[in-house]
Scaffold this motif. Structure first.
Motif, PDB file in Angstrom:
ATOM      1  N   SER A   1      -2.556  -8.559  10.768  1.00 35.60           N
ATOM      2  CA  SER A   1      -3.720  -8.695  11.375  1.00 35.60           C
ATOM      3  C   SER A   1      -4.735  -9.256  10.486  1.00 35.60           C
ATOM      4  O   SER A   1      -4.722  -9.064   9.250  1.00 35.60           O
ATOM      5  N   VAL A   2      -5.376 -10.359  10.887  1.00 31.85           N
ATOM      6  CA  VAL A   2      -6.185 -11.051  10.142  1.00 31.85           C
ATOM      7  C   VAL A   2      -7.626 -11.170  10.725  1.00 31.85           C
ATOM      8  O   VAL A   2      -7.774 -11.832  11.539  1.00 31.85           O
TER       9      VAL A   2
ATOM     10  N   ALA B   1     -10.173 -11.917   3.499  1.00 31.39           N
ATOM     11  CA  ALA B   1      -9.325 -11.115   2.820  1.00 31.39           C
ATOM     12  C   ALA B   1      -8.160 -10.974   3.408  1.00 31.39           C
ATOM     13  O   ALA B   1      -6.911 -10.996   2.637  1.00 31.39           O
ATOM     14  N   ARG B   2      -8.171 -10.476   4.422  1.00 30.33           N
ATOM     15  CA  ARG B   2      -6.774 -10.433   5.237  1.00 30.33           C
ATOM     16  C   ARG B   2      -5.992 -11.803   5.508  1.00 30.33           C
ATOM     17  O   ARG B   2      -4.741 -11.729   5.368  1.00 30.33           O
TER      18      ARG B   2
ATOM     19  N   ARG C   1      -9.834   1.020  14.719  1.00 31.05           N
ATOM     20  CA  ARG C   1     -10.499   1.985  13.557  1.00 31.05           C
ATOM     21  C   ARG C   1      -9.481   2.290  12.678  1.00 31.05           C
ATOM     22  O   ARG C   1      -9.498   2.282  11.396  1.00 31.05           O
ATOM     23  N   LEU C   2      -8.238   2.689  13.157  1.00 29.33           N
ATOM     24  CA  LEU C   2      -7.440   3.206  12.291  1.00 29.33           C
ATOM     25  C   LEU C   2      -6.753   1.927  11.404  1.00 29.33           C
ATOM     26  O   LEU C   2      -6.447   2.198  10.288  1.00 29.33           O
ATOM     27  N   ALA C   3      -6.388   0.980  12.063  1.00 31.76           N
ATOM     28  CA  ALA C   3      -6.106  -0.239  11.406  1.00 31.76           C
ATOM     29  C   ALA C   3      -6.815  -0.505  10.337  1.00 31.76           C
ATOM     30  O   ALA C   3      -6.459  -0.799   9.092  1.00 31.76           O
ATOM     31  N   THR C   4      -8.064  -0.754  10.675  1.00 29.84           N
ATOM     32  CA  THR C   4      -9.172  -1.216   9.596  1.00 29.84           C
ATOM     33  C   THR C   4      -9.190  -0.144   8.527  1.00 29.84           C
ATOM     34  O   THR C   4      -9.183  -0.639   7.343  1.00 29.84           O
ATOM     35  N   ASP C   5      -9.241   1.140   8.646  1.00 29.24           N
ATOM     36  CA  ASP C   5      -9.130   1.968   7.614  1.00 29.24           C
ATOM     37  C   ASP C   5      -7.837   1.910   6.776  1.00 29.24           C
ATOM     38  O   ASP C   5      -8.118   2.064   5.454  1.00 29.24           O
ATOM     39  N   LEU C   6      -6.813   1.665   7.219  1.00 30.76           N
ATOM     40  CA  LEU C   6      -5.517   1.697   6.625  1.00 30.76           C
ATOM     41  C   LEU C   6      -5.867   0.309   5.970  1.00 30.76           C
ATOM     42  O   LEU C   6      -5.532   0.511   4.549  1.00 30.76           O
TER      43      LEU C   6
ATOM     44  N   TYR D   1     -10.725   7.379  10.078  1.00 37.90           N
ATOM     45  CA  TYR D   1      -9.488   7.631   9.845  1.00 37.90           C
ATOM     46  C   TYR D   1      -9.129   7.668   8.285  1.00 37.90           C
ATOM     47  O   TYR D   1      -7.887   7.837   8.000  1.00 37.90           O
ATOM     48  N   THR D   2     -10.297   7.704   7.436  1.00 38.02           N
ATOM     49  CA  THR D   2      -9.960   7.617   6.099  1.00 38.02           C
ATOM     50  C   THR D   2      -9.202   8.783   5.661  1.00 38.02           C
ATOM     51  O   THR D   2      -8.325   8.562   4.728  1.00 38.02           O
ATOM     52  N   ASP D   3      -9.539   9.968   6.106  1.00 40.23           N
ATOM     53  CA  ASP D   3      -8.997  11.279   5.736  1.00 40.23           C
ATOM     54  C   ASP D   3      -7.442  11.255   6.200  1.00 40.23           C
ATOM     55  O   ASP D   3      -6.371  11.335   5.330  1.00 40.23           O
ATOM     56  N   VAL D   4      -7.074  10.676   7.256  1.00 40.37           N
ATOM     57  CA  VAL D   4      -5.550  10.395   7.615  1.00 40.37           C
ATOM     58  C   VAL D   4      -4.879   9.395   6.772  1.00 40.37           C
ATOM     59  O   VAL D   4      -3.787   9.679   6.364  1.00 40.37           O
ATOM     60  N   VAL D   5      -5.573   8.190   6.377  1.00 38.63           N
ATOM     61  CA  VAL D   5      -5.093   7.213   5.633  1.00 38.63           C
ATOM     62  C   VAL D   5      -4.627   7.807   4.062  1.00 38.63           C
ATOM     63  O   VAL D   5      -3.848   7.629   3.612  1.00 38.63           O
ATOM     64  N   ARG D   6      -5.606   8.665   3.618  1.00 35.02           N
ATOM     65  CA  ARG D   6      -5.453   9.029   2.434  1.00 35.02           C
ATOM     66  C   ARG D   6      -4.481   9.993   2.383  1.00 35.02           C
ATOM     67  O   ARG D   6      -3.603  10.070   1.153  1.00 35.02           O
ATOM     68  N   LEU D   7      -4.040  10.656   3.403  1.00 36.16           N
ATOM     69  CA  LEU D   7      -2.764  11.498   3.256  1.00 36.16           C
ATOM     70  C   LEU D   7      -1.592  10.678   3.027  1.00 36.16           C
ATOM     71  O   LEU D   7      -0.647  10.893   1.918  1.00 36.16           O
ATOM     72  N   LEU D   8      -1.517   9.541   3.710  1.00 35.23           N
ATOM     73  CA  LEU D   8      -0.437   8.561   3.284  1.00 35.23           C
ATOM     74  C   LEU D   8      -0.143   8.104   1.917  1.00 35.23           C
ATOM     75  O   LEU D   8       0.761   8.155   1.173  1.00 35.23           O
ATOM     76  N   PHE D   9      -1.431   7.597   1.221  1.00 33.24           N
ATOM     77  CA  PHE D   9      -1.511   7.139   0.037  1.00 33.24           C
ATOM     78  C   PHE D   9      -1.464   8.381  -0.952  1.00 33.24           C
ATOM     79  O   PHE D   9      -0.860   7.968  -2.085  1.00 33.24           O
TER      80      PHE D   9
END
Lengths: 326, 326
Positions: free
Chosen positions: A92-93, A97-98, B72-77, B292-300
């Motif tokens: 996704s671009v 940066a992307r 949004r999920l994608a952006t946050d990730l 979704y930052t909290d969700v993404v943080r789980l992954l990292f």
DNA sequence: CTGTTAGCGCATTCAG
DNA sequence: CTGAATGCGCTAACAG
């Protein structure tokens, strides 16, 4: 894995990769059993390192949830990839940066080829050219010119949009506003849709230009259209760079008590299905049929060719579709 | 590459991967020059084979253009991945075949971890469980239960939807139709949004159930709503499984000369921004903030942990948001 | 029919 | 400070 089945790694490789080398039914079964028991899946990194192919193609898009037509593009790509034993990964671009990251990943060899559809200017021409120079098989949708070594799919947007705007002029509209995508506004000279707009006005000797942003999302479009239509010298037509924005404009007009197309005509770009259920139905500019199989075929032709085939070019046919809103 | 700079491959590796090993400034420069001149980028397959890490994360979505919240999920990730030196690749799972393929690709080791958000039933529970058993760090958004070894993000959809339907009942609606996603209809027992609908009706002793499909896309929703509202005993409320479908329902009602919410109330699910510009504004069920930052943080967290951390669970808060359409 | 072996391109010891 | 050697997991060629 190999030891569990009590065979050599080579044998495992052969049965799992389904090569034609003859393997005793009993041995094969032992391997299969062991594989299932261990939940074994061959490491793709090692495999592609060895085979010098990933059996993957990469789809590069501006963003998910961007252009509705991308859904069809993705579907057509997935389908053909499936049929030919390839997987599809998507990049996704949505900003510079992307773009940088995506090119880096592609150069790193994540896939054997790429189908690139990035609207706007995020993916700089240089980056694209550098990538093509790598020898990576790729197909680029856009109006980039001077890209060597890859197939190009171009869309005569400017011409089709000019046609739409001329139609507005011919039906007596004089104050025609253009609701642009953000990237169009910040460009040094008009291209594509915006160019179509200015060209048509030029041809008819209309001096006035009303160019606003707002085409990037529905809410912004609604707000922009509301402002435009609330002004004392409101436009009598809105040409929006996307159908979604155009539909928002229709809402805005109706909410202001204006009739469409009576008080203000609205035309969008993209020919999305939703235009058929808006009220009035949306006049638009775009392809009559959404079908990308020919585009996708370009990529796989290139992938399966022995040596780099000559750069080909497809010109997608775009037309003005007049419906109720204009 | 190594020979052009007249150094060993080891040195090249060290300067390009920016390790702390001391390299003479002059040597480093020579390597950098050679790299740029050749347009050299290290092969990621070889690198991950050696390092046993890809420095990639994988986002698994139902489809591009699917849920708006996925953007949004994608952006946050992407954002957090960037900050931590990871790339993001996306897999699209819009049917069973794609689910199978995606799991295969993940098992093949395309990424170090996965963020999985697949609505519907394409991604069977077994597949997911098998993947988790691999040890691949993953975070799953959904209402799967009994998934061991990964983090779960669940959304109390049923409760929030029940609240919405109860609101409809309390404001006097009695014939409430539910416009479902396709996958909900073909399920053996109601779950999630549909379950919320039936639960609320049960609680209030309302026997009638009006369940249709059509929530998957705007055009289908418009048509379905038109049919519902044209029937002699038309519903006095439509609860749609998506905001987009709900907005189509509003259009359908208005095009039939019905007033919203006078003749028919409409409630959607998702709380997308577009609900603020519809007329009337859309009542909806969903998160108040899309973050979704909290969700993404789980992954990292999971990626950077030394050893597998305990499975965590996040419950996203959903509420009914009453606006003009109900 | 099956096992052995030599790399694919890189990161990382260990010597120099 | 730098080079040579080893092996990540796999496939392809070659022996048996």
């Amino acid at each position: 894995m190999a030891e569990l089945a009590n065979v050599s790694v080579a044998t495992v490789s052969y049965v799992l990769s389904g090569k034609d080398r003859p393997v005793a039914a009993e041995t094969r079964q032992r391997v299969l059993d062991a594989a299932r028991q261990l939940g074994y899946t061959p490491n793709q990194a090692a495999r592609s390192l060895r085979k010098r192919r990933t059996q993957r193609v990469c789809l590069v898009l501006s963003s998910f949830g961007g252009v509705p037509a991308d859904v069809r593009l993705a579907t057509d790509l997935h389908e053909m990839a499936d049929a030919r034993g390839y997987s599809v990964v998507t990049l996704s671009v949505y900003d510079e940066a992307r773009a940088q990251a995506a090119v880096e990943v592609l150069r790193g060899g994540i896939a054997d080829g790429a189908l690139i559809h990035v609207v706007g200017d995020h993916l700089a021409h240089d980056l694209l050219a550098g990538l093509a120079a790598t020898g990576l098989p790729m197909v680029v949708l856009g109006n980039e010119s001077g890209l060597k070594g890859c197939d190009l799919v171009r869309t005569p947007e400017a011409e089709a949009c000019a046609e739409a705007v001329e139609h507005l002029l011919q039906t007596g509209r004089r104050r025609i506003a253009y609701m642009a995508h953000r990237f169009e506004v910040y460009r040094d000279k008009p291209m594509g849709r915006l160019l179509g707009y200015t060209t048509a006005l030029d041809r008819h000797g209309v001096k006035e230009r009303i160019v606003t942003g707002g085409a990037d999302d529905r809410v912004a479009a609604y707000q922009t259209a509301t402002e435009l239509l609330s002004s004392p010298d409101r436009p009598d037509a809105i040409f929006a760079a996307s159908d979604r924005a155009a539909i928002s404009a229709i809402w805005a007009a109706r909410d202001l008590g204006l009739s469409v197309p009576g008080d203000v005509a609205v035309v969008g770009v993209g020919n999305i299905d939703e235009g058929l259920i808006s009220n009035p139905q949306l006049s638009t500019v775009g392809p009559l049929r959404h079908d990308y199989t020919d585009v996708v075929r370009l990529l796989f032709d290139r992938l399966q060719a022995e040596e780099p085939p000559p750069a080909r070019e497809i010109v997608r046919s775009w037309t003005f579709v007049r419906r109720g809103s204009s």
